[in-house]
Design an enzyme around this catalytic site. Structure first.
Site, short mmCIF file in Angstrom:
data_model
loop_
_atom_site.label_atom_id
_atom_site.label_comp_id
_atom_site.label_asym_id
_atom_site.label_seq_id
_atom_site.Cartn_x
_atom_site.Cartn_y
_atom_site.Cartn_z
N ARG A 105 53.22 36.76 34.58
CA ARG A 105 54.18 37.83 35.46
C ARG A 105 55.59 37.82 34.82
NH1 ARG A 105 56.85 36.05 39.65
NH2 ARG A 105 55.40 34.37 40.41
N HIS A 160 57.64 37.75 41.99
CA HIS A 160 56.35 37.93 42.53
C HIS A 160 56.40 39.22 43.41
CE1 HIS A 160 53.07 36.85 45.05
NE2 HIS A 160 53.69 37.23 46.07
N TYR A 165 62.83 29.15 40.39
CA TYR A 165 61.73 28.34 40.03
C TYR A 165 61.29 28.33 38.48
CZ TYR A 165 58.82 32.58 41.22
OH TYR A 165 58.65 33.82 41.18
C1 LIG Z 1 44.84 33.52 52.77
C2 LIG Z 1 46.15 33.66 52.01
N1 LIG Z 1 47.05 32.40 52.12
C3 LIG Z 1 48.30 32.67 51.74
C4 LIG Z 1 48.85 33.94 51.35
C5 LIG Z 1 50.18 34.16 50.87
N2 LIG Z 1 50.29 34.32 49.73
C6 LIG Z 1 50.57 35.81 49.23
S1 LIG Z 1 50.68 35.84 47.48
C7 LIG Z 1 50.39 34.14 47.25
C8 LIG Z 1 50.49 33.46 45.90
C9 LIG Z 1 48.94 33.99 45.19
O1 LIG Z 1 49.14 33.75 43.79
P1 LIG Z 1 48.08 34.21 42.69
O2 LIG Z 1 46.59 34.04 43.46
O3 LIG Z 1 48.32 33.35 41.63
O4 LIG Z 1 48.33 35.69 42.53
P2 LIG Z 1 49.45 36.40 42.13
O5 LIG Z 1 50.54 36.64 43.06
O6 LIG Z 1 50.12 35.61 41.05
O7 LIG Z 1 49.08 37.72 41.59
C10 LIG Z 1 50.30 33.48 48.42
C11 LIG Z 1 50.27 32.02 48.66
C12 LIG Z 1 47.83 35.03 51.42
N3 LIG Z 1 48.35 36.42 51.01
N4 LIG Z 1 46.59 34.92 51.79
#
Ligand SMILES: Cc1ncc(C[n+]2csc(CCOP(=O)(O)OP(=O)(O)O)c2C)c(N)n1
Length: 386
Positions: A271, A275, A284
């Site tokens: 990425r 985020h 980070y």
């Molecule tokens: C069930 C749940 N827990 C926590 C969150 C908060 N949250 C949103 S994005 C994220 C990180 C997700 O990372 P990843 O799965 O690696 O996907 P990326 O954002 O890198 O595409 C978190 C913890 C959420 N949306 N849903």
């Protein structure tokens, strides 16, 4: 005889009922991520496919830039950019047949658009509207899913149901590396393998779950290795190599369609942006890491291949950029028009049969809106109340 001697003499035999259910060896991912661009295998790649992938990648990058700009202009509440991950996004959409289903996460707007959803409709949710913005059935694209990994059991349920009905449908579900730590990931993969559901799980390992790096997310040898524990094949692919991602996903889709069951594909990508627009990635990670990945950029890799094979020239690249620019201008113009929102829609599509409480709240809102309108306080357009 000492205890140690007794233990030494003890030769356990397996319990009578035990036998390995599946030979794990064919399920294991290759040690290196699959690559096509810049290798000898690239000569076999279909020139038309490479050109199509390129056009979508360039559009996708421009879309990400435009959507991010719209957040700064107050037209979008939030945008999770997939810049750097376009190869996964585009390939995921292009490998599917019309009757198949795509199950995207919040980061997968580009896949949704590449599947044919209107670029403005694909942003409705992120604009702060309360519905999906597009009809999931029209394009066979489930809503962009914000709760991590919950789209995975949905995909398995849909694919399993289709198979029971004898429909030729494959579901491709997208999830991030962080999402693989969720219970829904486990449940989805377990059921998919037990039922041999026609599902492809695409994990975009982009290095981070917001600020959490992969090393703090999992101790697994790779995310693709997780497949073996469920009894499905795990595949590793260079997620920035559009031709490789397309090939691996197309294989997995074919396998699922032929009744071979699910596959877990881990695409190693990065990425490049934060985020979302609300995140500060410099807190980070360092610029040097980002710069390394910029050298392995999906558009750059494909451009080099197309140029080396004489499949594109300067004019071709300019045409792709101009097409992307026109798409961005249209997106910008339409996103700057205020949407006509109907407050009463809030209660639609929640339950097939609304609960008494919802009906009561609906009537309360209707009364308030009518009172406002009578008092001339509501500049709502004609016909907005119903
Ligand atoms: C069930 C749940 N827990 C926590 C969150 C908060 N949250 C949103 S994005 C994220 C990180 C997700 O990372 P990843 O799965 O690696 O996907 P990326 O954002 O890198 O595409 C978190 C913890 C959420 N949306 N849903």
């Amino acid at each position: 005889m000492t205890v140690m001697e007794q233990r030494g003499a003890y030769r356990p035999s397996p319990p009578p009922a035990w036998q390995p259910r599946t030979d794990p060896a064919p399920l294991l991912p290759d040690p290196e991520p699959h690559r096509v661009l810049g290798t000898e295998a690239a000569a076999q790649a279909d020139p038309e496919l490479l050109r199509t992938l390129y056009a979508h990648l360039v559009r996708g990058r421009r879309y990400n830039a435009q959507a991010t700009a719209l957040t700064k202009q107050g037209r979008l509440a939030v945008y999770p950019s997939s810049t750097g991950q376009e190869a996964c996004e585009v390939a995921a959409a292009l490998v599917l047949e019309e009757q198949d289903w795509l199950f995207p996460s919040y980061r997968d707007t580009l896949a949704v658009v590449a599947r044919g959803v209107d670029p403005v409709q694909a942003l409705t949710l992120l604009r702060g509207d309360w519905h999906t913005g597009y009809d999931p059935r029209e394009h066979r694209v489930a809503p962009l899913c914000t709760p991590l990994a919950t789209q995975l059991p949905h995909a398995v349920g849909l694919a399993h149901a289709a198979r029971l009905k004898g429909d030729d449908v494959v579901a491709l579900a997208m999830v991030g590396d962080g999402g693989t730590s969720e219970g829904d990931f486990h449940e989805a993969l377990n059921f998919a393998a037990v039922w041999q559901a026609p599902v492809v799980f695409l994990v975009q390992n982009n290095g981070f779950a917001i600020s959490v790096p992969l090393a703090k997310q999992t101790a697994a040898p790779s995310l693709a290795h997780k497949a073996v524990g469920y009894g499905m094949p795990g595949r590793l692919v260079d997620g920035n190599d559009a031709a490789a991602v397309h090939e691996v996903l197309a294989d997995a889709v074919r396998h699922a369609r032929a009744g071979g069951g699910p596959t877990l594909v881990e695409a190693i990508t990065y990425r490049v942006d934060a985020h979302t627009n609300a995140d500060d990635a410099t807190r980070y990670r360092g610029d040097a890491e980002v710069d390394t990945w910029r050298e392995h950029d999906p558009i750059l890799l494909l451009e080099r291949e197309l140029t080396a094979r004489g499949l594109i020239d300067e004019d071709g690249m300019r045409a792709a950029r101009e097409d992307a620019e026109a798409m961005a201008a249209d997106l910008r113009a339409r996103m700057h028009q205020d949407p006509v929102l109907e407050p009463m829609d809030l209660f639609d599509h929640v339950y097939a049969e609304p609960t008494p409480q919802l009906r009561e709240q609906r009537e309360q809102l209707r009364a308030e809106l009518e009172a406002e309108a009578e008092a001339g306080q509501s500049p709502r357009p004609e016909g907005a109340l119903r």
